[in-house]
Design a protein around this motif. Structure first.
Motif, PDB file in Angstrom:
ATOM      1  N   VAL A   1      -4.458  -4.726  -0.176  1.00 34.52           N
ATOM      2  CA  VAL A   1      -3.871  -5.867  -0.870  1.00 34.52           C
ATOM      3  C   VAL A   1      -2.541  -5.477  -1.515  1.00 34.52           C
ATOM      4  N   THR A   2      -2.484  -4.264  -2.078  1.00 35.10           N
ATOM      5  CA  THR A   2      -1.229  -3.864  -2.737  1.00 35.10           C
ATOM      6  C   THR A   2      -0.139  -3.550  -1.718  1.00 35.10           C
ATOM      7  N   MET A   3      -0.545  -3.054  -0.540  1.00 35.59           N
ATOM      8  CA  MET A   3       0.478  -2.733   0.467  1.00 35.59           C
ATOM      9  C   MET A   3       1.259  -3.962   0.936  1.00 35.59           C
ATOM     10  N   PRO A   4       0.583  -5.059   1.280  1.00 36.92           N
ATOM     11  CA  PRO A   4       1.411  -6.223   1.658  1.00 36.92           C
ATOM     12  C   PRO A   4       2.301  -6.726   0.516  1.00 36.92           C
ATOM     13  N   LEU A   5       1.833  -6.580  -0.708  1.00 41.16           N
ATOM     14  CA  LEU A   5       2.709  -6.984  -1.824  1.00 41.16           C
ATOM     15  C   LEU A   5       3.985  -6.143  -1.841  1.00 41.16           C
ATOM     16  N   ALA A   6       3.815  -4.825  -1.728  1.00 37.81           N
ATOM     17  CA  ALA A   6       4.980  -3.943  -1.676  1.00 37.81           C
ATOM     18  C   ALA A   6       5.823  -4.242  -0.445  1.00 37.81           C
TER      19      ALA A   6
ATOM     20  N   THR B   1       8.703   6.147   1.183  1.00 37.48           N
ATOM     21  CA  THR B   1       8.105   6.583  -0.091  1.00 37.48           C
ATOM     22  C   THR B   1       8.132   5.452  -1.109  1.00 37.48           C
ATOM     23  N   ASN B   2       9.220   4.643  -1.080  1.00 41.79           N
ATOM     24  CA  ASN B   2       9.246   3.476  -1.964  1.00 41.79           C
ATOM     25  C   ASN B   2       8.039   2.596  -1.715  1.00 41.79           C
ATOM     26  N   PHE B   3       7.811   2.338  -0.445  1.00 42.65           N
ATOM     27  CA  PHE B   3       6.704   1.459  -0.067  1.00 42.65           C
ATOM     28  C   PHE B   3       5.376   2.045  -0.542  1.00 42.65           C
ATOM     29  N   LEU B   4       5.177   3.333  -0.266  1.00 43.17           N
ATOM     30  CA  LEU B   4       3.889   3.945  -0.605  1.00 43.17           C
ATOM     31  C   LEU B   4       3.705   4.080  -2.110  1.00 43.17           C
ATOM     32  N   THR B   5       4.751   4.511  -2.809  1.00 45.69           N
ATOM     33  CA  THR B   5       4.573   4.679  -4.257  1.00 45.69           C
ATOM     34  C   THR B   5       4.341   3.337  -4.933  1.00 45.69           C
TER      35      THR B   5
ATOM     36  N   ALA C   1       6.869  -5.301 -11.110  1.00 43.43           N
ATOM     37  CA  ALA C   1       7.967  -6.268 -11.131  1.00 43.43           C
ATOM     38  C   ALA C   1       9.301  -5.558 -11.322  1.00 43.43           C
ATOM     39  N   ILE C   2       9.329  -4.587 -12.253  1.00 43.46           N
ATOM     40  CA  ILE C   2      10.613  -3.955 -12.573  1.00 43.46           C
ATOM     41  C   ILE C   2      11.064  -3.067 -11.415  1.00 43.46           C
ATOM     42  N   LEU C   3      10.094  -2.401 -10.736  1.00 41.74           N
ATOM     43  CA  LEU C   3      10.481  -1.582  -9.586  1.00 41.74           C
ATOM     44  C   LEU C   3      10.950  -2.454  -8.431  1.00 41.74           C
TER      45      LEU C   3
END
Lengths: 236, 172
Positions: free
Chosen positions: A115-120, A161-165, A222-224
Motif C-alpha cells: 500500500v505504501t509503495m503505490p503511494l510513493a 532509493t527515494n522510492f524505497l525510503t 508529505a514533506i518528502l
C-alpha cells in the motif's frame, strides 16, 4: 507475524481483503470527514469549516515551506489528500482491528508495503511528470547529468532509493506499531485478568504514542513528497 | 531494492492497484465536495480581508486629510480674527486722531477769529474816540472863540491842547 489474511484472485491479481477493506474504509472516513466539515460554508467559519480550513492551511504550509511561490500551487491539493489519507490510515489500525475466524480483516492499510509503495510511486511519477512539463523531455533527461555528468549513475540510483525510503519508512513505522499492539494484546489475553490489567495501560500508552508516530509519518511523507517535487522543478 | 522485490514477490499486487484506484477516486470526490468550495471560500475571505484593509487605510487617510484641513481652517480663522481686531483698533486710533486734530484746528480757528474780532472792536472804539476827541476839540475851540482871548488864556489854551495831545498819544 502470525497474522492471517484472506486472499482473493481476480484477473490474475492477488487481492488482500484486509488491505482492500481498510483502504476503502480509510477513503470513506476521509471523505466523510471532509464532506461533513465542508457543509454550510460561510464567510465566518463554523467549527467544522474551521477545522478543515486549518488542515488545508497546514498542508499548504508544508508545500509553501519547500516551494514558496507559484510553483507549489499544483501540489496543494495532492498534498492535502495525501496527508489526510495517510494520517487516517495510520490511525485506523490503532483502534480498529477486526479478526474473524483468526483472519484479520481491518488494520492500518499503511502497515503493508504493497500500500505504501503505490503511494510513493504516485508521488514520484507526479514529480517526473511535472519535471517533463516544466523543462520539456530533453531538459528533463539532462537533469540526470546535473550538476556534472559522472553523477548520472548516482542520480539514477537516487530515484530508486527515494522510492524505497519513502514507502518503506512509512510501512516500517506503522507496521512496527501494529506489531507491538498485537503483542500487547497477546500479553493481555495470555493469563486472564491479571495480565489484562497490566497490559491495558501499556496498550493505551503505546496507542497514544502510535497516534503521534502516525501523524509524524504522515507529515514526513508529505514533506518528502514536496522535497522530491521541488528537486525535480529546480536546477542548481 | 532487493528487499523491496522480495516483499513484492510474496505480496499481492492487486492491493496496489486497488489503492491507486481508491486514492484517485478519493481525490476526485474530495476535490468536488470539499476542496473546491472551501478554497474558493478561503480565497474569497482573503480577498474580502484585503479589500477591507484597503478600505480602512483609505478612509483613515481621508479622515486625516480632513482633520488637517480643519486644523488649518481653524488656524486661518484665528489669524483672521486677530487681523480684524487689529484693523478695528487701527481704525479707532485713526478716527480718534482725526477728531482730536479737527477739534484742535477748530479751536485755533475760533481763537484767531476771536482775536481778529477783538482787534476790530478795539480799532472801532479808538476810531470812535478819535472822532469824539476831534468833535470835543472843535466844541472847545468854538467855545473859546466866543470868549475873549487874552495872553494868559491863550497860553493856557495852548498848554491844555498840547497836554490833551500827549494824553491822546499816550492812550493810543
Amino acid at each position: 507475524m502470525d497474522e492471517k489474511y484472506q486472499y482473493l484472485t481476480f484477473m490474475g491479481l492477488r487481492f488482500n481483503t484486509a488491505n482492500c477493506i481498510s483502504t476503502l474504509l480509510t477513503a470513506l472516513l476521509v471523505f466523510l470527514f471532509v464532506f461533513f466539515t465542508s457543509r454550510k460554508l460561510a464567510m465566518r467559519p463554523g467549527k467544522g469549516q474551521n477545522l478543515l480550513e486549518y488542515l488545508i492551511d497546514f498542508t499548504n504550509g508544508i508545500v509553501k515551506a519547500i516551494m514558496p511561490g507559484d510553483e507549489g500551487k499544483p501540489f496543494y491539493f495532492y498534498i492535502f489528500v495525501l496527508f489526510t489519507f495517510i494520517l487516517f490510515s495510520n490511525t485506523l489500525g490503532l483502534f480498529l482491528e477486526v479478526k474473524f475466524n483468526g483472519i484479520t480483516f481491518t488494520k492500518s492499510p499503511t502497515a503493508d508495503p504493497m500500500v505504501t509503495m503505490p503511494l510513493a510511486m504516485v508521488t514520484l511519477l507526479m514529480s517526473h511528470y511535472y519535471s517533463v512539463e516544466k523543462w520539456g523531455f530533453k531538459g528533463y533527461m539532462s537533469n540526470f547529468i546535473r550538476p556534472v555528468g559522472f553523477l548520472l549513475p548516482i542520480n539514477l540510483i537516487e530515484e530508486f532509493t527515494n522510492f524505497l525510503t519513502l514507502s518503506l519508512r512509512l510501512y516500517g513505522n506503522i507496521f512496527a506499531g501494529e506489531v507491538l499492539i498485537g503483542l500487547l494484546l497477546n500479553v493481555a489475553s495470555s493469563f486472564g485478568i491479571l495480565t489484562a490489567v497490566v497490559a491495558a495501560p501499556m496498550t493505551m500508552i503505546w496507542q497514544g504514542f502510535s497516534v503521534f508516530i502516525g501523524a509524524i509519518q504522515a507529515y514526513v511523507f508529505a514533506i518528502l513528497s514536496c522535497v522530491y517535487f521541488s528537486r525535480k522543478l529546480e536546477r542548481e | 531494492m532487493a528487499n523491496g522485490l522480495v516483499i513484492a514477490a510474496n505480496a499481492s499486487l492487486g492491493d496496489s492497484i486497488f489503492l491507486i484506484v481508491t486514492f484517485i477516486l478519493l481525490m476526485w470526490l474530495v476535490k468536488h465536495f470539499a476542496w473546491g468550495p472551501v478554497t474558493k471560500m478561503m480565497d474569497k475571505r482573503a480577498q474580502k480581508i484585503s479589500d477591507d484593509l484597503d478600505g480602512a487605510a483609505e478612509s483613515r487617510s481621508k479622515a486625516e486629510q480632513m482633520a488637517a484641513q480643519r486644523q488649518s481652517e481653524l488656524k486661518n480663522s484665528k489669524s483672521e480674527a486677530i487681523q480684524i481686531v487689529n484693523t478695528a483698533k487701527e481704525n479707532g486710533e485713526k478716527s480718534r486722531q482725526e477728531i482730536v486734530t479737527a477739534a484742535q484746528t477748530e479751536a485755533a480757528q475760533l481763537k484767531s477769529k476771536a482775536k481778529v474780532e477783538a482787534e476790530q472792536v478795539k480799532t472801532d472804539a479808538l476810531n470812535g474816540a478819535r472822532e469824539d476827541v476831534g468833535q470835543i476839540a472843535v466844541n472847545i475851540a468854538e467855545a473859546l472863540i466866543k470868549k475873549d482871548l487874552n495872553a494868559d488864556d491863550q497860553k493856557e489854551l495852548i498848554d491844555a491842547y498840547i497836554k490833551g495831545l500827549t494824553n491822546a498819544d499816550e492812550t493810543r
